[in-house]
Design a protein around this motif. Structure first.
Motif, mmCIF file in Angstrom:
data_model
loop_
_atom_site.group_PDB
_atom_site.id
_atom_site.type_symbol
_atom_site.label_atom_id
_atom_site.label_comp_id
_atom_site.label_asym_id
_atom_site.label_seq_id
_atom_site.Cartn_x
_atom_site.Cartn_y
_atom_site.Cartn_z
ATOM 1 N N ASP A 114 0.813 -1.202 0.000
ATOM 2 C CA ASP A 114 0.000 0.000 0.000
ATOM 3 C C ASP A 114 0.854 1.263 0.000
ATOM 4 O O ASP A 114 0.379 2.336 -0.349
ATOM 5 N N SER A 140 -3.641 13.293 5.426
ATOM 6 C CA SER A 140 -3.527 12.723 4.087
ATOM 7 C C SER A 140 -3.128 13.809 3.098
ATOM 8 O O SER A 140 -3.316 14.997 3.342
ATOM 9 N N ARG A 161 -4.700 8.305 -0.143
ATOM 10 C CA ARG A 161 -3.974 7.167 0.435
ATOM 11 C C ARG A 161 -2.516 7.511 0.738
ATOM 12 O O ARG A 161 -1.792 6.684 1.260
#
Length: 815
Positions: free
Chosen positions: A48, A91, A122
């Motif tokens: 990720d 973020s 993300r």
């Protein structure tokens, strides 16, 4: 992978390299990425997080995972290398409001603004990945991005050692003054190396044929400069300082480093001209003018009352840097400087993406676009056949010089002058692989068109059968003539075109040369305009364009001059397909008419009195202007009352007996008789030489006696220059637009020249000024190629026009 990475970075399409799974195949790609100063990221174990590979000078630690024996790269979160404070708890922010979530962003592999915003959510604010994502804010957000995007680190490129401004002495002001003399302070500029010499000559000849003399040639190597100084001495500046060298006289292919050198100094060059307070219209030399493009540029400027700083050509999704119009001003200076900066410091493989990137910044430039239908890119013109009525042909998307040459030649756009004959160096040669048979290509096009016309043109409209227009002209010569429009008009027209295909004006056709001019001539303009209009419009029938006439598209004079011994074959070909009662129409320049010979009326027209001839040379049914290259309207430095000559004749006295008779009559006049309220000191001046324009400009009236034929080039040249002609004829006056002529000129035969002299000696200057004002309003509409063709189109379709019919003269030339 290495090749893909190199291409991507060279095109400026990527900001970083992302590797989800490492293997030895990635090594060269990684090395190329770092050499290009681009970041490399690996996908982390959590699948990720992207982890950045440190650069060679990056002091951040690299941790070892001894259990796996692999390097695992740690992301430094204390402070991002770009100077943005990292915040682990927030973020990455991206575009609070999106312009269009579904907008695909260039250089992202097809990602949309919406998907990029999801990616940002993300990532950590302050990370390298976040900084890269934010670069796309300028595309996706309605205003400036939330974060200041840092300038890219300088990356040395070709040309980066050259300072922004070229020395003030370049370009020489004397060359600019010379080419703009008597006109507006503006120039067309082209820069090129030896390899492009023939293209430059073809380009320059197309400008000259449409009356544009204000062009400047910029050589990029010494051999090119030497040749240009011989063949275009008045239009050539010295080699471009700092970037031109003899290495550039070798072949340069698109995308290579030499090609980058060739285009890298374009902004500097344009800036050098603009700072001289001259408007610049830059052209690449694989361009051909089909009309005087200045008229289009003027129209765009006039339509936009709030001002226009620049005009560009659209090329797909971007702007083409091959055609740029700019006026002097700080906004354009800023844009050019930013463009040059992008070329010198970014990894673009040519100047066009660098320009389009620079244009994204607001420099205050007010710009407009050239209309796509009149200025198509090469793909639309050559591949999609969008050719009807175009004003400029651009052979971009034709890769390689040979391909460009073949494309221009096969489309009838290759007409260089003969200036380079016996002067071409080896570096300027173009491999002649032109193998298409132009006759076969022409026949195939006509045959294909015939099938299409059958579907839409089988039943001509009732109006087409009204031949009154043709009869009213032709019955002046043949009162008993009867005409009938053919029911198979389009089929018949194309049958004629097929029969004359070997003689038609296609890719292999060569214009004739006369008086240091190599065409196109009025016959060539007529054919190029009206034949392409008919060929290019698949739904238009013959009667829509030509009214009750069937046109004959033959370059008569080219064949008469270039291959006179075959001319009878041409006439025989024509006889085999013509019908006795069909009204035909054609344009002829030859002083001796379409027959090309003889001293009596016993000519080809005796056999076919149903051919209406629009004659520039003096033997036909409708006079039209006789012209070669267009002369530009001169801005007279002196008013009429300040000019020193009442009359002048600039030309040869030996072309026709009448000229010496005229000369003797004028020389005998006592200047003291002049009484028109001006400062004239000389009644008449004769001159023959290169400065004929200056002599005409210093005179109130320009003598334009007939020559070998019933008229002369000088008559049209005087009118194009905005001057008043005095036409002297022998048997039949042959002036275009007869009803208008009394408003713009004088005429007389030799028997009445004494009366004309008496009239001119006392003709008030105030009335001469009114005549010049009237001439100025008619130059474009009546005496340039486009205006003449417009008048012909109006005549054929029965609309109001200024062309006037006359009976066919009793003899061909009047002697």
């Amino acid at each position: 992978m290495a090749e893909t990475v190199a291409d991507a970075f060279a095109l400026g399409e990527c900001d970083a390299l992302f590797i989800p799974t490492y293997s030895s195949f990635n090594v060269i790609g990684i090395m190329l990425s770092q050499a290009a100063r681009r970041d490399v990221f690996f996908l982390g174990k959590d699948k990720d997080t992207w982890v950045k590979l440190p650069k060679a000078d990056d002091s951040r630690p690299v941790q070892e995972d001894l259990g796996r024996g692999e390097k695992k790269l740690a992301l430094a979160r204390d402070k991002d290398a770009r100077g943005v404070e990292a915040t682990s708890s927030s973020s990455c922010t991206f575009c609070e409001v999106l312009i269009e979530p579904e907008l695909v962003v260039a250089g992202t592999g097809g990602k949309t603004c919406g998907s990029i915003k999801l990616m940002a959510a993300r990532e950590i604010n302050g990370s390298d990945m976040c900084a890269i994502i934010r670069k796309k804010e300028r595309v996706c957000c309605p205003g400036p991005g939330t974060y200041k995007i840092p300038s890219p680190e300088p990356k040395p490129k070709l040309g980066s050692s050259i300072r922004w401004e070229i020395d003030d002495s370049w370009p020489p002001s004397s060359v600019i003054s010379n080419v703009t003399k008597g006109g507006k302070n503006r120039v067309v500029v082209a820069s090129f190396n030896c390899q492009n010499l023939q293209f430059a000559d073809n380009w320059a000849n197309s400008l000259l044929s449409h009356g544009s003399h204000n062009f400047i040639l910029v050589p990029l190597d010494k051999s090119t400069e030497d040749i240009l100084q011989q063949v275009y001495p008045s239009n050539t500046v010295p080699m471009l300082p700092g970037v031109a060298d003899d290495e550039l006289n070798e072949p340069t292919w698109f995308g290579t480093k030499k090609f980058q050198r060739l285009t890298s100094a374009r902004p500097r060059m344009m800036h050098a001209f603009l700072r001289k307070n001259v408007t610049v219209f830059y052209n690449d030399v694989d361009i051909v003018w089909k009309t005087n493009v200045w008229d289009d540029l003027d129209a765009i400027v006039m339509e936009n009352t709030d001002g226009v700083d620049a005009i560009f050509q659209v090329d797909g999704p971007s702007i083409c840097t091959c055609i740029i119009f700019m006026v002097p001003g700080q906004s354009n200076f800023r844009l050019l400087k930013n463009w040059q900066h992008n070329i010198d410091t970014r990894t673009f493989n040519n100047d066009q993406p660098a320009f389009n990137e620079a244009l994204k910044t607001d420099h205050g430039v007010k710009f407009k676009y050239l209309p796509k239908d009149l200025f198509p890119c090469g793909r639309n013109y050559f591949e999609q056949n969008e050719r009807e009525g175009v004003h400029l042909v651009h052979a971009n998307y034709r890769t390689g010089h040979t391909n460009k040459y073949n494309s221009l030649k096969s489309s009838g756009n290759w007409h260089p002058s003969d200036r380079l004959e016996n002067k071409l160096p080896e570096c300027a040669s173009i491999p002649d692989t032109y193998t298409d048979d132009p006759v076969s290509t022409y026949k195939a096009d006509v045959t294909s068109l015939m099938e299409q016309k059958k579907l839409v043109c089988m039943n001509p409209p009732t109006a087409a059968f009204d031949t009154t227009i043709a009869l009213s002209c032709l019955q002046r010569t043949t009162p008993s003539l009867q005409l009938m429009y053919p029911e198979d008009a389009d089929l018949h027209l194309n049958e004629i075109r097929l029969a004359l295909a070997p003689l038609a004006q296609h890719g292999s056709h060569k214009f004739h040369r006369h008086a240091n001019y190599g065409g196109p001539w009025i016959e060539n303009h007529w054919i190029a305009h009206f034949e392409s209009l008919y060929q290019g419009n698949k739904t238009a029938c013959a009667s829509d364009i030509f009214g009750p006439f069937i046109p004959i598209f033959l370059p008569w004079t080219d064949h008469w001059v270039n291959s006179r011994h075959h001319y009878q074959t041409l006439l025989d070909h024509l006889k085999s397909v013509l019908r006795p009662s069909v009204p035909y129409i054609t344009v002829s320049q030859n002083d001796q008419g379409i027959s090309g010979a003889g001293g009596s009326k016993e000519t080809f027209l005796n056999h076919f009195p149903n051919i209406l001839v629009l004659s520039a040379g003096g033997f036909g049914h409708i006079p039209i202007p006789l012209l070669k290259q267009s002369e530009k309207k001169m801005n007279q430095e002196k008013t009429i009352s300040e000019r020193i000559n009442l009359l002048s004749f600039a030309g040869s006295l030996n072309t026709a007996p009448l000229r010496k008779e005229m000369h003797n009559a004028l020389v005998a006049v006592d200047p003291s008789r002049i009484d028109n309220g001006s400062n004239v000191t000389q009644f008449y001046k004769h001159y023959k030489g290169e400065k004929w324009r200056d002599v005409m400009l210093s005179s109130q009236l320009s003598m334009c006696p007939r020559g070998f034929g019933r008229t002369s080039f000088r008559l049209t040249e005087a009118l194009q220059m905005g001057l008043i002609p005095v036409y002297i004829y022998s048997d039949v006056a042959w002036v275009p637009y007869a009803d208008l002529f009394s408003q713009i000129g004088f005429m007389s035969d030799m028997n009445s020249i004494g009366q004309l002299i008496d009239e001119l000696l006392e003709f008030p200057v105030s009335r001469l000024e009114k005549m010049e004002e009237r001439i100025a309003t008619l130059i474009k509409s009546h005496f340039c190629p486009e205006g003449i063709l417009h008048q012909i189109g109006l005549f054929m379709t029965g609309k109001e026009n200024d062309l006037r019919c006359q009976a066919l003269p009793a003899t061909i030339r009047g002697y």
